[in-house]
Design a protein around this motif. Structure first.
Motif, mmCIF file in Angstrom:
data_model
loop_
_atom_site.group_PDB
_atom_site.id
_atom_site.type_symbol
_atom_site.label_atom_id
_atom_site.label_comp_id
_atom_site.label_asym_id
_atom_site.label_seq_id
_atom_site.Cartn_x
_atom_site.Cartn_y
_atom_site.Cartn_z
ATOM 1 N N ALA A 1 0.615 -1.352 -0.027
ATOM 2 C CA ALA A 1 -0.093 0.026 0.124
ATOM 3 C C ALA A 1 0.782 1.226 -0.026
ATOM 4 O O ALA A 1 0.393 2.316 -0.008
ATOM 5 C CB ALA A 1 -0.970 -0.102 1.086
ATOM 6 N N HIS A 2 2.129 1.142 0.264
ATOM 7 C CA HIS A 2 3.066 2.227 0.025
ATOM 8 C C HIS A 2 4.087 2.033 -0.770
ATOM 9 O O HIS A 2 4.636 3.209 -1.551
ATOM 10 C CB HIS A 2 3.628 2.397 1.727
ATOM 11 N N VAL A 3 4.699 0.924 -0.973
ATOM 12 C CA VAL A 3 5.854 0.537 -2.082
ATOM 13 C C VAL A 3 5.782 -0.514 -2.613
ATOM 14 O O VAL A 3 5.339 -1.546 -1.871
ATOM 15 C CB VAL A 3 7.249 0.556 -1.163
ATOM 16 N N PRO A 4 5.794 -0.835 -4.048
ATOM 17 C CA PRO A 4 5.490 -1.918 -4.551
ATOM 18 C C PRO A 4 6.619 -2.835 -4.732
ATOM 19 O O PRO A 4 8.067 -2.249 -4.389
ATOM 20 C CB PRO A 4 5.219 -1.341 -6.045
ATOM 21 N N ARG A 5 6.439 -4.042 -5.080
ATOM 22 C CA ARG A 5 7.662 -5.140 -5.693
ATOM 23 C C ARG A 5 7.624 -4.966 -7.065
ATOM 24 O O ARG A 5 6.312 -4.501 -7.701
ATOM 25 C CB ARG A 5 7.146 -6.533 -5.072
ATOM 26 N N PRO A 6 8.510 -5.598 -7.669
ATOM 27 C CA PRO A 6 8.457 -5.672 -9.116
ATOM 28 C C PRO A 6 7.426 -6.467 -9.514
ATOM 29 O O PRO A 6 6.967 -7.464 -9.243
ATOM 30 C CB PRO A 6 9.985 -6.307 -9.275
ATOM 31 N N PHE A 7 6.723 -5.858 -10.813
ATOM 32 C CA PHE A 7 5.720 -6.778 -11.546
ATOM 33 C C PHE A 7 4.262 -7.094 -10.548
ATOM 34 O O PHE A 7 3.912 -8.206 -10.612
ATOM 35 C CB PHE A 7 6.315 -8.077 -12.063
ATOM 36 N N THR A 8 4.127 -6.304 -9.538
ATOM 37 C CA THR A 8 2.901 -6.269 -8.853
ATOM 38 C C THR A 8 2.032 -5.182 -9.085
ATOM 39 O O THR A 8 1.149 -4.927 -7.976
ATOM 40 C CB THR A 8 3.195 -6.339 -7.399
ATOM 41 N N ALA B 1 14.189 -5.227 -6.833
ATOM 42 C CA ALA B 1 14.008 -4.182 -7.702
ATOM 43 C C ALA B 1 15.317 -4.243 -8.788
ATOM 44 O O ALA B 1 15.048 -3.845 -9.801
ATOM 45 C CB ALA B 1 14.051 -2.870 -6.876
ATOM 46 N N ASN B 2 16.221 -4.758 -8.458
ATOM 47 C CA ASN B 2 17.458 -4.894 -9.455
ATOM 48 C C ASN B 2 17.587 -5.926 -10.364
ATOM 49 O O ASN B 2 18.274 -6.436 -11.069
ATOM 50 C CB ASN B 2 18.813 -4.733 -8.748
ATOM 51 N N GLY B 3 16.287 -6.747 -10.344
ATOM 52 C CA GLY B 3 16.182 -7.910 -11.162
ATOM 53 C C GLY B 3 16.639 -9.261 -10.489
ATOM 54 O O GLY B 3 16.295 -10.450 -10.829
ATOM 55 N N GLU B 4 17.382 -9.170 -9.468
ATOM 56 C CA GLU B 4 18.025 -10.607 -8.635
ATOM 57 C C GLU B 4 16.950 -11.055 -8.117
ATOM 58 O O GLU B 4 15.686 -10.507 -7.632
ATOM 59 C CB GLU B 4 19.061 -9.984 -7.655
ATOM 60 N N ILE B 5 17.229 -12.401 -7.730
ATOM 61 C CA ILE B 5 16.143 -13.235 -6.929
ATOM 62 C C ILE B 5 16.875 -13.333 -5.461
ATOM 63 O O ILE B 5 18.103 -13.962 -5.566
ATOM 64 C CB ILE B 5 15.816 -14.629 -7.452
ATOM 65 N N ALA B 6 16.413 -13.012 -4.478
ATOM 66 C CA ALA B 6 16.982 -13.041 -3.131
ATOM 67 C C ALA B 6 15.749 -13.611 -2.165
ATOM 68 O O ALA B 6 14.913 -13.139 -2.111
ATOM 69 C CB ALA B 6 17.344 -11.694 -2.773
ATOM 70 N N VAL B 7 16.584 -14.273 -1.179
ATOM 71 C CA VAL B 7 15.606 -15.058 -0.043
ATOM 72 C C VAL B 7 15.683 -13.710 0.861
ATOM 73 O O VAL B 7 16.377 -13.163 1.098
ATOM 74 C CB VAL B 7 16.390 -16.095 0.546
ATOM 75 N N GLU B 8 14.319 -13.659 1.375
ATOM 76 C CA GLU B 8 14.012 -12.468 2.502
ATOM 77 C C GLU B 8 13.558 -13.082 3.762
ATOM 78 O O GLU B 8 12.991 -14.376 3.830
ATOM 79 C CB GLU B 8 12.843 -11.608 2.044
#
Length: 254
Positions: free
Chosen positions: A149-156, A207-214
């Motif tokens: 609701a404040h900041v998006p993820r890529p492709f959402t 955001a930089n296109g990488e896939i990372a575990v969160e």
């Protein structure tokens, strides 16, 4: 000897699994009579049976929040059985495939908006009406937003747009409800570990296109936050609360 007050009545949508189920369990533990709404009857009834075994009261009402008639039937049942509603947690929601906008079909867009926006509107509308006319008047509406609701993820884009809309709806109801003793809050959740989010433990697009575990956070902490808001007197409100995994990339996203 003081007269024992009847248990307060709470309604949770999307109560069959994940965050909704955790919140419903928490409200039952706090002594609420809980109405469980969701599209799948089986998990709702299983929760009712479990609550009954522990001496707690719950009612399952299969509901499609996208359908106005289904929502009207849900609230007619609440009013007929209990006569009032003290708390609603609008939790039901869906996402869409994480693809570039031009690859997203209209059906997925409409499903997200119909569920996450229109579904919340329909439930807020019905809850507002019941809380406005019941005696004593008033109640609490809690909407499940998102850090999106404040900041998006890529492709959402669909999900992000829907949660921005929920934020506007929450603020509007917080204003419009003052006259009638209706408080409205939003809880924005980041990386709560549920059946639907377990996939994120294998990596999420950044955001930089990488896939990372969160990092993830136990859903119990989300339920505890909703319980805190629900337990406040109507003279106090948490307009917006963020519950997130401490080290997830929310601050600094983008």
């Amino acid at each position: 000897m003081s007269k024992q007050l009847p248990a307060k009545v709470a309604l949770v949508t999307g109560a069959g699994s994940g965050i909704g189920r955790a919140v419903a369990l928490g409200l039952l533990e706090d002594g609420y009579t809980v109405v469980l709404a969701g599209r799948r009857a089986e998990p709702l009834q299983a929760l009712v049976d479990s609550a009954r075994e522990q001496g707690r009261k719950a009612l399952a009402v299969p509901t499609d929040v996208r359908d106005a008639a289904s929502v009207d039937a849900l609230f007619a049942t609440v009013e007929e059985v209990y006569g009032r509603l003290d708390v609603i947690f609008n939790n039901a929601g869906v996402n869409a495939p994480a693809v570039p906008m031009d690859e997203l079909d209209v059906e997925h867009w409409l499903n997200v908006l119909n569920t996450n926006v229109t579904g919340v509107y329909l439930c807020c509308r019905a809850a507002f009406g019941l809380m406005r006319r019941q005696q004593p008047q008033g109640g609490r509406i809690i909407n499940n937003g998102s850090i999106s609701a404040h900041v998006p993820r890529p492709f959402t884009a669909p999900y992000t747009a829907s949660k921005h809309a929920v934020l506007g709806l929450t603020k509007s109801l917080a204003l419009d409800g003052r006259e009638f003793g209706i408080a409205c809050s939003q809880i924005d959740i980041g990386n709560a570990l549920t059946e639907l989010s377990v996939r994120m433990t294998k990596g999420v697009r950044q955001a930089n296109g990488e896939i990372a575990v969160e990092p993830m956070v136990d859903v119990k902490h989300v339920a505890d936050a909703v319980r805190y808001i629900a337990g406040l007197p109507l003279s106090a409100n948490v307009l917006n609360m963020t519950v997130m995994a401490t080290n997830m990339p929310f601050v600094g996203r983008g």
